[in-house]
Write a protein that holds these residues in place. Structure first.
Motif, PDB file in Angstrom:
ATOM      1  N   LEU A  96      -3.485   4.229  -1.856  1.00 37.48           N
ATOM      2  CA  LEU A  96      -4.670   4.569  -0.948  1.00 37.48           C
ATOM      3  C   LEU A  96      -4.125   5.561  -0.196  1.00 37.48           C
ATOM      4  O   LEU A  96      -3.242   5.792   0.509  1.00 37.48           O
ATOM      5  N   SER A  97      -5.141   6.498  -0.079  1.00 34.62           N
ATOM      6  CA  SER A  97      -4.755   7.769   0.631  1.00 34.62           C
ATOM      7  C   SER A  97      -6.004   8.258   1.544  1.00 34.62           C
ATOM      8  O   SER A  97      -6.912   8.193   1.166  1.00 34.62           O
ATOM      9  N   LEU A  98      -5.631   8.650   2.571  1.00 33.48           N
ATOM     10  CA  LEU A  98      -6.542   9.180   3.691  1.00 33.48           C
ATOM     11  C   LEU A  98      -6.927  10.651   3.387  1.00 33.48           C
ATOM     12  O   LEU A  98      -5.964  11.384   3.749  1.00 33.48           O
ATOM     13  N   ILE A 109       0.875  -1.024  -0.054  1.00 32.06           N
ATOM     14  CA  ILE A 109       0.009   0.104  -0.021  1.00 32.06           C
ATOM     15  C   ILE A 109       0.950   1.283  -0.099  1.00 32.06           C
ATOM     16  O   ILE A 109       1.723   1.490   0.797  1.00 32.06           O
ATOM     17  N   GLY A 110       0.907   1.925  -0.847  1.00 31.96           N
ATOM     18  CA  GLY A 110       1.668   3.251  -1.319  1.00 31.96           C
ATOM     19  C   GLY A 110       1.029   4.427  -0.701  1.00 31.96           C
ATOM     20  O   GLY A 110      -0.053   4.385  -0.509  1.00 31.96           O
ATOM     21  N   GLY A 111       1.999   5.350  -0.204  1.00 33.12           N
ATOM     22  CA  GLY A 111       3.571   5.206  -0.357  1.00 33.12           C
ATOM     23  C   GLY A 111       4.273   4.398   0.763  1.00 33.12           C
ATOM     24  O   GLY A 111       5.354   3.796   0.686  1.00 33.12           O
ATOM     25  N   GLY A 112       3.769   4.607   2.089  1.00 32.49           N
ATOM     26  CA  GLY A 112       4.330   4.085   3.209  1.00 32.49           C
ATOM     27  C   GLY A 112       4.666   2.396   3.132  1.00 32.49           C
ATOM     28  O   GLY A 112       5.689   2.062   3.897  1.00 32.49           O
ATOM     29  N   ASP A 118       1.833  -2.465   4.891  1.00 35.83           N
ATOM     30  CA  ASP A 118       1.743  -1.098   4.957  1.00 35.83           C
ATOM     31  C   ASP A 118       2.731  -0.686   6.169  1.00 35.83           C
ATOM     32  O   ASP A 118       3.136  -1.584   6.656  1.00 35.83           O
ATOM     33  N   GLU A 119       2.960   0.628   6.285  1.00 39.04           N
ATOM     34  CA  GLU A 119       4.087   0.860   7.301  1.00 39.04           C
ATOM     35  C   GLU A 119       3.414   0.788   8.598  1.00 39.04           C
ATOM     36  O   GLU A 119       3.974   0.696   9.736  1.00 39.04           O
ATOM     37  N   VAL A 120       2.072   1.158   8.672  1.00 41.37           N
ATOM     38  CA  VAL A 120       1.441   1.722   9.977  1.00 41.37           C
ATOM     39  C   VAL A 120      -0.057   1.426   9.878  1.00 41.37           C
ATOM     40  O   VAL A 120      -0.799   1.650   8.926  1.00 41.37           O
ATOM     41  N   ASP A 121      -0.547   0.754  11.050  1.00 42.68           N
ATOM     42  CA  ASP A 121      -1.893   0.326  11.346  1.00 42.68           C
ATOM     43  C   ASP A 121      -2.388   1.598  12.324  1.00 42.68           C
ATOM     44  O   ASP A 121      -1.969   1.321  13.710  1.00 42.68           O
ATOM     45  N   ASP A 122      -2.863   2.531  11.834  1.00 42.44           N
ATOM     46  CA  ASP A 122      -3.301   3.684  12.898  1.00 42.44           C
ATOM     47  C   ASP A 122      -4.766   3.644  13.156  1.00 42.44           C
ATOM     48  O   ASP A 122      -5.056   2.768  14.136  1.00 42.44           O
ATOM     49  N   THR A 123      -5.500   4.027  12.478  1.00 42.22           N
ATOM     50  CA  THR A 123      -6.968   3.728  12.766  1.00 42.22           C
ATOM     51  C   THR A 123      -7.688   2.442  12.011  1.00 42.22           C
ATOM     52  O   THR A 123      -8.977   2.209  12.468  1.00 42.22           O
ATOM     53  N   ARG A 124      -6.602   1.912  11.145  1.00 40.29           N
ATOM     54  CA  ARG A 124      -6.870   0.663  10.580  1.00 40.29           C
ATOM     55  C   ARG A 124      -7.821   0.714   9.525  1.00 40.29           C
ATOM     56  O   ARG A 124      -8.581  -0.164   8.698  1.00 40.29           O
ATOM     57  N   THR A 125      -8.395   2.067   9.196  1.00 42.52           N
ATOM     58  CA  THR A 125      -9.138   2.517   8.096  1.00 42.52           C
ATOM     59  C   THR A 125      -8.684   1.874   6.849  1.00 42.52           C
ATOM     60  O   THR A 125      -9.278   1.266   5.732  1.00 42.52           O
ATOM     61  N   THR A 126      -7.291   2.376   6.463  1.00 43.74           N
ATOM     62  CA  THR A 126      -6.747   1.789   5.269  1.00 43.74           C
ATOM     63  C   THR A 126      -6.711   0.420   5.144  1.00 43.74           C
ATOM     64  O   THR A 126      -7.174  -0.234   3.982  1.00 43.74           O
TER      65      THR A 126
END
Ligand SMILES: O=P(O)(O)OC[C@H]1O[C@H](OP(=O)(O)OP(=O)(O)O)[C@H](O)[C@@H]1O
Length: 208
Positions: free
Chosen positions: A67-69, A37-40, A113-121
């Motif tokens: 994918l971008s938020l 999942i780009g870019g991270g 992906d690099e990070v699972d923050d809110t998990r939305t992506t």
């Protein structure tokens, strides 16, 4: 947030996080394909490939999705509303994949992906990839094949999530976060203006 409250992570640390996760990723079999999942997700995906492909094995292709938020949709791409919106800027070319690799049906797929923050992506990526593969399987009469989705992130933020990852859709795949961290800003090295200063801070925090 002050600079000191950020979590600094060095390239070396990212390399080692990928290396350490490789065995667990292989516990459900060798991934047939990595979807970054780009870019991270791009840099971790490439590092990871070297560790999850054992000597003598065929290479593992890496495909990219964008994918971008965004707070607002702005009229581009497809959108799913869970708080912030996911905008799809790039997706898989299933026709080209089938021609040069194979279809994703029945494969062991690793989403990175690099990070699972809110998990939305991650929620969006898994749901949409699962839907596309299932639709293709129905179209080709191959619904009996077992497509497995695993997920790898460098960091999972320990916080309430805005979306879930469906274990049913993962179909036996694993969710692996190399490290669980507090809900703070993570400073990744690819964003650093001064990489030497960044590395010093990462080393001081034990993230090297
Ligand atoms: O768990 P979530 O709350 O969904 O957040 C995680 C996502 O947010 C960032 O993407 P961003 O949209 O900032 O794009 P980028 O990867 O291009 O930086 C990051 O790279 C993840 O993909």
């Amino acid at each position: 947030m002050s600079e000191d409250e950020k979590i600094y992570v060095s390239y070396n640390n990212i390399h080692k996080l990928c290396q350490n996760a490789a065995t667990e990723i292989r516990s459900v079999g060798k991934p047939d394909i990595i979807i970054a999942i780009g870019g991270g997700g791009f840099i971790p995906a490439r590092i990871l490939r070297s560790f999850i492909k054992y000597p003598g094995e065929t290479n593992i292709p890496i495909q990219a999705i964008g994918l971008s938020l965004y707070e607002n949709m702005g009229g581009i791409g497809q959108v799913e509303k869970i708080g912030k919106e996911v905008v799809r800027t790039q997706w898989l070319d299933f026709g080209a994949l089938e021609q040069h690799f194979d279809s994703l049906i029945g494969k062991n797929i690793l989403i990175v992906d690099e990070v699972d923050d809110t998990r939305t992506t991650l929620h969006y990526a898994l749901n949409e990839l699962h839907k596309d593969v299932e639709e293709l399987a129905v179209k080709l009469g191959r619904t009996n094949e077992h497509t497995k989705f695993s997920i790898f992130v460098l960091h999972n933020k320990d916080k309430p999530k805005k979306a879930d990852i469906s274990r049913e859709m993962m179909n036996g795949g694993v969710y692996i976060a190399a490290k669980t961290v507090p809900d703070a800003w993570i400073a990744y090295p690819w964003e650093a203006i001064d990489i030497d200063e960044h590395s010093v801070k990462a080393i001081a925090q034990g993230n090297n």
